[in-house]
Design an enzyme around this catalytic site. Structure first.
Site, PDB file in Angstrom:
ATOM      1  N   HIS A 149       0.831  -1.205   0.000  1.00 56.24           N
ATOM      2  CA  HIS A 149       0.000   0.000   0.000  1.00 56.24           C
ATOM      3  C   HIS A 149       0.869   1.260   0.000  1.00 56.24           C
ATOM      4  CE1 HIS A 149      -3.979  -1.914   1.250  1.00 56.24           C
ATOM      5  NE2 HIS A 149      -3.115  -2.913   1.264  1.00 56.24           N
TER       6      HIS A 149
ATOM      7  N   ASP B 228      -5.581   5.740   2.833  1.00 53.84           N
ATOM      8  CA  ASP B 228      -5.846   4.333   2.583  1.00 53.84           C
ATOM      9  C   ASP B 228      -7.236   3.966   3.090  1.00 53.84           C
ATOM     10  OD1 ASP B 228      -5.609   1.262   3.275  1.00 53.84           O
ATOM     11  OD2 ASP B 228      -3.968   1.728   1.900  1.00 53.84           O
TER      12      ASP B 228
ATOM     13  N   ASN C 142      -0.401  -5.460  -6.807  1.00 53.36           N
ATOM     14  CA  ASN C 142       0.804  -4.793  -7.302  1.00 53.36           C
ATOM     15  C   ASN C 142       1.621  -5.707  -8.208  1.00 53.36           C
ATOM     16  OD1 ASN C 142       0.356  -2.317  -5.994  1.00 53.36           O
ATOM     17  ND2 ASN C 142       1.271  -3.073  -4.111  1.00 53.36           N
TER      18      ASN C 142
END
Length: 469
Positions: A20, A117, A357
């Site tokens: 993140h 987030d 990712n």
């Protein structure tokens, strides 16, 4: 540093976890490249690992991680990558303790917007207090968010059936009851996140429209959303922007690149399961034997476990393993420059846990994947790779999941691993088509972040909208 008070100022508040944190650093750099004042909020330990870009518009401010006396976490356990798996819930509980220092920061810095987030739902009320828009950053893509948002229409799930189907926009989506993200067992927290999203201005997503067009169009039709990825590609800084994250040593990178340079194009299997995934000693041993048995070149990254989670290499590594595989295999423990590896011409396939990712980085590099999901939304991502994008092959059919904590806990055997690897890397029309599709997605990703591309235009559109506020 003095700034123009009329200049748009965005405050970025990332989760303390590599998957993140790193993409949000990339995001801050992207906005800074558009002359937006970008301030990243980080703990001192994380801030020390951020190589700032040369842009004069980006800066870092720090707030301390809550005291161990409040969190019940050991000292210096301030990131999900460094805590023991048994402490995950304690870590998530500690996140609410960041509210007072962040409130003080917003009061002092007076930003025009807060991008935080999704696991900080309380920042929605904080933004309302200061009358600024709060924009949510999700670590996942649009497809898994679409699935998560619509899953409750299928509750209660039939416990006699392992799999069920969700009617998607383009196709039926097969899901596994035990493969849903763990957070679905925490209904109160899901309600809190939903309420926070309803109070927020919109969502930024690390994806590009051409990767999941049907779902992006639907998602944008239901809420304010901007697709600004792939962030790893859009941020044109040198890859060493993330090097400090896991104490990268230049000689490690040089060793890996030199080894890759000596292999034929497309001949290497890259094996990596991210920064949070744990394996039992038994599974590590089966993986080692499977890679040996497949008789293909491989680069295998073994996670450096947190203290207390570590499985001794002596317990699982086959005897004389490195001598047995010779120059055909390279085993690295800890960090590797993943985008450099995936971009190398010798890498042909990627065995991945299907974290968003890694999925994005492999797509950008045009490398097809062998799916090995473990937890969170990874089982959903795996279905997306295989069924929707058509650039993934399953490591196994059906559903398998484990806590991966017992030493002898094995989910995939050496024979199965060798069989799948041998099949996909052996060529054939099916797998050549996957490689062609993967390269096509890679080209589309590059176009999306270039000036005039879909993600570039979404960044510009968001900036202009925030200016009007």
């Amino acid at each position: 540093m003095a700034f123009d008070k009329k200049q748009l100022h965005i405050l970025f508040f990332p989760l303390m976890s590599p998957g993140h944190f790193i993409p949000m650093i990339d995001m801050a750099c992207i906005f800074a490249s558009h002359n937006v004042r970008s301030t990243v909020v980080a703990t001192p330990s994380d801030a020390s690992k951020i190589p700032l870009s040369k842009s004069k518009y980006i800066s870092v401010v720090t707030i301390p991680f809550p005291s161990p006396s409040l969190t019940n976490l050991p000292p210096d356990h301030e990131n999900l990558a460094t805590i023991r798996s048994s402490m995950f819930d304690l870590f998530v509980s500690a996140l609410s303790l960041f509210q007072p220092p962040l409130q003080n920061l917003i009061h002092d810095l007076k930003p025009d917007c807060l991008i935080s987030d999704s696991l900080f739902p309380w920042t929605a009320d904080l933004a309302l207090q200061f009358k600024i828009p709060r924009i949510i950053f999700h670590g996942a893509g649009v497809f898994p968010m679409y699935v998560s948002a619509n899953i409750f229409s299928h509750f209660p799930l039939d416990e006699s059936k392992e799999e069920f189907f969700m009617d998607g926009l383009a196709e039926k989506i097969k899901l596994y009851r035990k493969g849903l993200p763990d957070m679905f067992s925490n209904i109160p927290f899901l309600i809190t996140m939903g309420e926070a999203e309803a109070k927020s201005y919109g969502v930024v997503v690390n994806t590009f429209r051409e990767m999941e067009p049907t779902y992006v169009d639907f998602y944008k039709g239901t809420k304010k959303a901007w697709c600004i990825g792939p962030l790893s590609l859009a941020n044109k800084l040198d890859e060493e922007k993330t090097a400090g994250w896991i104490a990268e040593k230049e000689e490690v990178k040089e060793k890996i690149v030199k080894w890759l340079d000596g292999k034929e194009e497309g001949s290497v299997l890259y094996v990596c399961f991210g920064s949070l995934c744990h394996f039992s000693g038994g599974q590590l041993r089966e993986l080692a034997l499977g890679l040996e048995k497949c008789n293909k070149n491989f680069l295998w990254v073994v996670r450096k476990e947190a203290e207390g989670d570590d499985v001794s290499e002596k317990e699982w590594m086959p005897e004389n393993y490195k001598e047995r595989v010779g120059e055909r295999g390279l085993v690295v423990k800890g960090w590797v420059p993943q985008t450099t590896v995936l971009d190398h011409k010798s890498v042909g396939w990627f065995v991945t846990h299907c974290g968003w990712n890694s999925l994005q980085e492999s797509t950008c590099a045009g490398v097809p994947m062998i799916t090995w999901p473990l937890f969170h939304e990874q089982f959903i991502n795996a279905e997306f790779l295989v069924e929707t994008m058509g650039i993934g092959e399953r490591m196994w059919e059906g559903f398998r999941k484990s806590e991966y904590r017992k030493f002898d806990d094995v989910i995939v055997t050496a024979d199965e691993i060798a069989g799948v690897v041998g099949r996909v890397m052996g060529g054939g029309e099916k797998y050549e088509e996957m490689k062609r599709k993967a390269k096509d997605y890679g080209e589309k990703a590059k176009k999306a972040v270039d000036e005039g591309g879909s993600s570039y235009n979404d960044v510009v559109a968001l900036i202009e909208e925030l200016k009007t506020l």
